[in-house]
Design a protein around this motif. Structure first.
Motif, PDB file in Angstrom:
ATOM      1  N   SER A 302     -38.472  43.306 110.538  1.00 22.42           N
ATOM      2  CA  SER A 302     -38.574  42.232 111.649  1.00 22.42           C
ATOM      3  C   SER A 302     -38.223  40.849 111.115  1.00 22.42           C
ATOM      4  CB  SER A 302     -40.198  42.120 112.254  1.00 22.42           C
ATOM      5  OG  SER A 302     -41.024  42.080 111.394  1.00 22.42           O
ATOM      6  N   GLN A 303     -38.685  40.509 109.705  1.00 23.77           N
ATOM      7  CA  GLN A 303     -38.479  39.286 109.184  1.00 23.77           C
ATOM      8  C   GLN A 303     -36.987  39.056 108.453  1.00 23.77           C
ATOM      9  OE1 GLN A 303     -41.640  38.295 106.379  1.00 23.77           O
ATOM     10  NE2 GLN A 303     -43.236  38.841 107.760  1.00 23.77           N
ATOM     11  N   ARG A 304     -36.213  40.152 108.568  1.00 25.57           N
ATOM     12  CA  ARG A 304     -34.801  39.889 108.137  1.00 25.57           C
ATOM     13  C   ARG A 304     -33.822  39.463 108.801  1.00 25.57           C
ATOM     14  NH1 ARG A 304     -34.936  46.052 105.771  1.00 25.57           N
ATOM     15  NH2 ARG A 304     -36.657  45.953 104.348  1.00 25.57           N
ATOM     16  N   THR A 305     -33.875  39.027 110.201  1.00 27.94           N
ATOM     17  CA  THR A 305     -33.119  38.617 111.087  1.00 27.94           C
ATOM     18  C   THR A 305     -33.490  37.217 111.450  1.00 27.94           C
ATOM     19  OG1 THR A 305     -34.763  39.495 112.883  1.00 27.94           O
ATOM     20  CG2 THR A 305     -32.820  41.051 112.186  1.00 27.94           C
ATOM     21  N   SER A 306     -33.988  36.452 110.655  1.00 23.27           N
ATOM     22  CA  SER A 306     -34.321  34.978 111.055  1.00 23.27           C
ATOM     23  C   SER A 306     -33.067  34.094 110.323  1.00 23.27           C
ATOM     24  CB  SER A 306     -35.642  34.557 110.226  1.00 23.27           C
ATOM     25  OG  SER A 306     -35.324  34.500 108.820  1.00 23.27           O
ATOM     26  N   PRO A 307     -32.759  32.888 110.937  1.00 26.44           N
ATOM     27  CA  PRO A 307     -31.578  32.504 110.477  1.00 26.44           C
ATOM     28  C   PRO A 307     -31.379  32.309 108.812  1.00 26.44           C
ATOM     29  CG  PRO A 307     -32.331  31.416 112.355  1.00 26.44           C
ATOM     30  CD  PRO A 307     -33.435  32.440 112.067  1.00 26.44           C
ATOM     31  N   ALA A 308     -32.642  32.037 108.245  1.00 30.31           N
ATOM     32  CA  ALA A 308     -32.756  31.815 106.865  1.00 30.31           C
ATOM     33  C   ALA A 308     -32.444  33.077 106.183  1.00 30.31           C
ATOM     34  CB  ALA A 308     -34.001  31.257 106.344  1.00 30.31           C
ATOM     35  N   ALA A 309     -32.900  34.148 106.565  1.00 27.91           N
ATOM     36  CA  ALA A 309     -32.705  35.516 106.014  1.00 27.91           C
ATOM     37  C   ALA A 309     -31.297  35.927 106.091  1.00 27.91           C
ATOM     38  CB  ALA A 309     -33.518  36.421 106.641  1.00 27.91           C
ATOM     39  N   ILE A 310     -30.682  35.600 107.267  1.00 30.69           N
ATOM     40  CA  ILE A 310     -29.405  35.996 107.715  1.00 30.69           C
ATOM     41  C   ILE A 310     -28.255  35.303 106.679  1.00 30.69           C
ATOM     42  CG2 ILE A 310     -27.175  35.973 109.352  1.00 30.69           C
ATOM     43  CD1 ILE A 310     -29.480  38.212 109.729  1.00 30.69           C
ATOM     44  N   ASP A 311     -28.736  34.039 106.620  1.00 33.85           N
ATOM     45  CA  ASP A 311     -27.819  33.118 105.453  1.00 33.85           C
ATOM     46  C   ASP A 311     -28.043  33.717 104.090  1.00 33.85           C
ATOM     47  OD1 ASP A 311     -27.114  31.393 107.784  1.00 33.85           O
ATOM     48  OD2 ASP A 311     -28.754  29.703 107.434  1.00 33.85           O
ATOM     49  N   ALA A 312     -29.121  34.070 103.662  1.00 33.20           N
ATOM     50  CA  ALA A 312     -29.376  34.612 102.244  1.00 33.20           C
ATOM     51  C   ALA A 312     -28.362  35.934 102.311  1.00 33.20           C
ATOM     52  CB  ALA A 312     -30.549  34.944 102.265  1.00 33.20           C
ATOM     53  N   LEU A 313     -28.408  36.736 103.435  1.00 35.61           N
ATOM     54  CA  LEU A 313     -27.700  37.906 103.396  1.00 35.61           C
ATOM     55  C   LEU A 313     -26.363  37.521 103.379  1.00 35.61           C
ATOM     56  CD1 LEU A 313     -27.960  41.089 103.536  1.00 35.61           C
ATOM     57  CD2 LEU A 313     -27.959  40.794 105.908  1.00 35.61           C
ATOM     58  N   GLN A 314     -25.813  36.752 104.178  1.00 34.91           N
ATOM     59  CA  GLN A 314     -24.495  36.301 103.973  1.00 34.91           C
ATOM     60  C   GLN A 314     -24.228  36.052 102.669  1.00 34.91           C
ATOM     61  OE1 GLN A 314     -23.639  33.414 106.996  1.00 34.91           O
ATOM     62  NE2 GLN A 314     -21.553  32.782 105.950  1.00 34.91           N
ATOM     63  N   LEU A 315     -24.940  35.112 102.117  1.00 33.50           N
ATOM     64  CA  LEU A 315     -24.589  34.718 100.741  1.00 33.50           C
ATOM     65  C   LEU A 315     -24.533  35.758  99.636  1.00 33.50           C
ATOM     66  CD1 LEU A 315     -24.293  32.783  98.257  1.00 33.50           C
ATOM     67  CD2 LEU A 315     -26.586  32.589  98.273  1.00 33.50           C
ATOM     68  N   GLY A 316     -25.463  36.972  99.887  1.00 30.85           N
ATOM     69  CA  GLY A 316     -25.473  38.061  99.220  1.00 30.85           C
ATOM     70  C   GLY A 316     -23.888  38.859  99.276  1.00 30.85           C
ATOM     71  N   GLU A 317     -23.508  38.963 100.501  1.00 30.64           N
ATOM     72  CA  GLU A 317     -22.307  39.809 100.929  1.00 30.64           C
ATOM     73  C   GLU A 317     -21.046  38.807 100.213  1.00 30.64           C
ATOM     74  OE1 GLU A 317     -22.298  40.443 104.942  1.00 30.64           O
ATOM     75  OE2 GLU A 317     -23.509  42.059 104.746  1.00 30.64           O
ATOM     76  N   ARG A 318     -21.077  37.551 100.179  1.00 29.58           N
ATOM     77  CA  ARG A 318     -19.928  36.975  99.715  1.00 29.58           C
ATOM     78  C   ARG A 318     -19.838  37.021  98.099  1.00 29.58           C
ATOM     79  NH1 ARG A 318     -20.457  30.788  98.135  1.00 29.58           N
ATOM     80  NH2 ARG A 318     -18.334  30.351  97.292  1.00 29.58           N
ATOM     81  N   LEU A 319     -20.963  36.918  97.601  1.00 30.14           N
ATOM     82  CA  LEU A 319     -21.128  37.529  95.969  1.00 30.14           C
ATOM     83  C   LEU A 319     -20.679  38.721  95.690  1.00 30.14           C
ATOM     84  CD1 LEU A 319     -24.556  35.536  95.209  1.00 30.14           C
ATOM     85  CD2 LEU A 319     -22.227  34.536  94.902  1.00 30.14           C
ATOM     86  N   ALA A 320     -21.308  39.665  96.516  1.00 28.62           N
ATOM     87  CA  ALA A 320     -20.650  40.994  96.388  1.00 28.62           C
ATOM     88  C   ALA A 320     -19.303  41.226  96.331  1.00 28.62           C
ATOM     89  CB  ALA A 320     -21.331  42.063  97.353  1.00 28.62           C
ATOM     90  N   ALA A 321     -18.577  40.443  97.285  1.00 21.82           N
ATOM     91  CA  ALA A 321     -17.189  40.484  97.422  1.00 21.82           C
ATOM     92  C   ALA A 321     -16.364  39.957  96.290  1.00 21.82           C
ATOM     93  CB  ALA A 321     -16.669  39.919  98.797  1.00 21.82           C
TER      94      ALA A 321
END
Length: 486
Positions: A302-321
């Motif tokens: 439930s805490q993984r969908t906040s804007p801050a968490a989504i921004d962190a996840l997006q950064l992780g996907e950018r790094l993974a790519a």
């Protein structure tokens, strides 16, 4: 996956139709908007605050069609509203600036500084746009108004936007931070304004030369362990705009790992998003990706969908790519296990296209599209079934603006539509959450604002298993030309 340009296509009847739609939309975007009810009436003989209140209540289309007379000072606030309003086309800002220079008997820098003081405090887009115009004025014109900028930077009762812009101009006039920085850093409030000026000055045509010096100065600020969190967060954000050397990047990475204030952590993620990966220490790319997985994985879903968490996840996907194939697959699997696939799409100002021409998701996965619109025109993203680009685009473009404010404009009620954002205006961000279809295929996404779909579209490639696709990457095809997308 970004659209860097397409090969020339043969002109067919279908493509002629598409090109006509695109040209018509571009022409319409520059034309004054229609206002069937006639220009709104503004009571100009009331107090300035009452006039400003009336103007704030107008939509962009209403403001653009409001009566104005360049020789009548009573219309001064109408022109300032045109100059400062987010979402209006450039032609209205140019008109307003020219009129106000003559009406106020002032220089362009003076008018722009006054306008910055009239921008609502939360409208960062308008501040950045006006500051950009100001900072691109001839350097001699800025130097001639130096006293006004020094007074604005020093005025504690002046709007924050004016103070930040004034510091940005002073940095540009000096060409160095050597004198301005020590003076401002002695005061907490002035330091916060100076840090807020950094992103403004480095975006300007002459700001690049200041980046290394500013990066060193901000890194030094961050060495103070007693720095209060709000100023530390501002410093981290500012450093992200200028960090292009290893030492500055490492300073941002230290803040990313610093336990404590959430605002500082969010600022660090935002700063890391700004820094080109080619200046990162190579061993940090994988390390930060793993740190994001560990951080988000330790939170309840439930805490993984906040804007801050989504921004962190997006950064992780950018790094993974950016990782080699074997490590990309592994970290991608870990990120996918966190429960949501995040895709950031931006619009390209004045070009009517998206930055992203395609992306891939796993069948049945939770997806969030983050649409950011820096363009003056409004845009949306509508996700549709394979082969429905033209159907959805023409149906949406034929719709009128709905009277119901809760309705999503130009989104047809059709089984071909899977999900859609509302209209997103200049400087705004929309987050669209949905579940990817279970059937693999080349789904489409597009902007359905009238006339836009012919140029603003892409493909959401749904694959059965993301890990298997990563091992044998095959790009989708352009839904109009049939060419393989890049």
């Amino acid at each position: 996956m970004r659209r860097n340009g397409r090969r020339r296509r043969p002109i067919t009847v279908a493509w002629a139709f598409v090109l006509v739609c695109g040209v018509a939309a571009l022409a319409a975007a520059q034309a004054p908007p229609a206002n069937p009810a006639g220009p709104p009436r503004i009571l100009l003989d009331l107090s300035p605050r009452a006039v400003e209140y009336q103007l704030r209540r107008l939509t962009n289309d209403e403001l653009a069609t409001t009566a104005r007379r360049p020789a009548d000072p009573r219309y001064r606030l109408v022109y300032y509203a045109l100059l400062t309003r987010t979402g209006l086309a450039k032609q209205y800002r140019d008109e307003a600036l020219d009129v106000l220079v003559a009406m106020d008997g002032a220089s362009r820098p003076q008018v722009l500084l006054r306008a910055l003081g009239m921008v609502p405090g939360t409208d960062d887009v308008a501040v950045a746009r006006l500051a950009g115009i100001l900072l691109d004025e001839p350097i001699d014109a800025l130097r001639a108004e130096r006293a006004a900028f020094e007074a604005a930077a020093d005025a504690s009762d002046a709007p924050g936007a004016s103070r930040r812009a004034a510091y940005a101009v002073l940095l540009q006039i000096e060409g160095t931070a050597a004198r301005i920085w020590p003076q401002a850093a002695a005061s907490r409030d002035r330091l916060a304004d100076l840090l807020g000026a950094v992103p403004l000055v480095v975006r300007s045509a002459r700001g690049g030369a200041l980046q290394p010096e500013l990066a060193q100065a901000i890194a030094a600020v961050l060495e103070d362990d007693a720095l209060e969190p709000s100023v530390r967060a501002a410093a981290v954000s500012a450093l992200g705009a200028v960090a292009r050397e290893r030492a500055a990047v490492e300073a941002v990475l230290r803040e990313f790992r610093r336990a404590g204030d959430e605002a500082v952590s969010a600022a660090a993620v935002g700063a890391l998003q700004q820094i080109p990966l080619d200046v990162w220490p190579q061993d940090e790319v994988l390390a930060v990706a793993h740190a994001i997985v560990a951080s988000l994985g330790g939170r309840p879903p439930s805490q993984r969908t906040s804007p801050a968490a989504i921004d962190a996840l997006q950064l992780g996907e950018r790094l993974a790519a950016a990782l080699p194939a074997d490590r990309r697959t592994a970290i991608g699997r870990d990120l996918a296990a966190l429960g949501i696939r995040v895709v950031r799409i931006e619009t390209v100002p004045e070009q009517m296209r998206f930055t992203q021409s395609w992306f891939v998701v796993e069948a049945g996965a939770r997806v969030q599209i983050v649409l950011f619109n820096p363009d003056a025109m409004p845009h949306n993203v509508v996700v549709g079934r394979p082969g429905t680009l033209q159907e959805i685009g023409t149906a949406g473009g034929a719709m009128s603006m709905p009277a119901d404010p809760a309705a999503k404009p130009f989104v047809p009620d059709s089984p071909s539509v899977i999900a859609a954002t509302p209209l997103v205006w200049e400087g705004e961000t929309a987050r669209l959450n949905f579940v990817a279809p279970k059937a693999p295929g080349e789904y489409v996404y597009l902007c359905t604002y009238p006339g836009h779909w012919a140029r603003m579209y892409g493909v959401m490639l749904v694959v059965e298993r993301l890990e298997a696709w990563e091992a044998n990457r095959v790009a989708p095809r352009d839904p109009l030309s049939g060419e393989t997308l890049r």
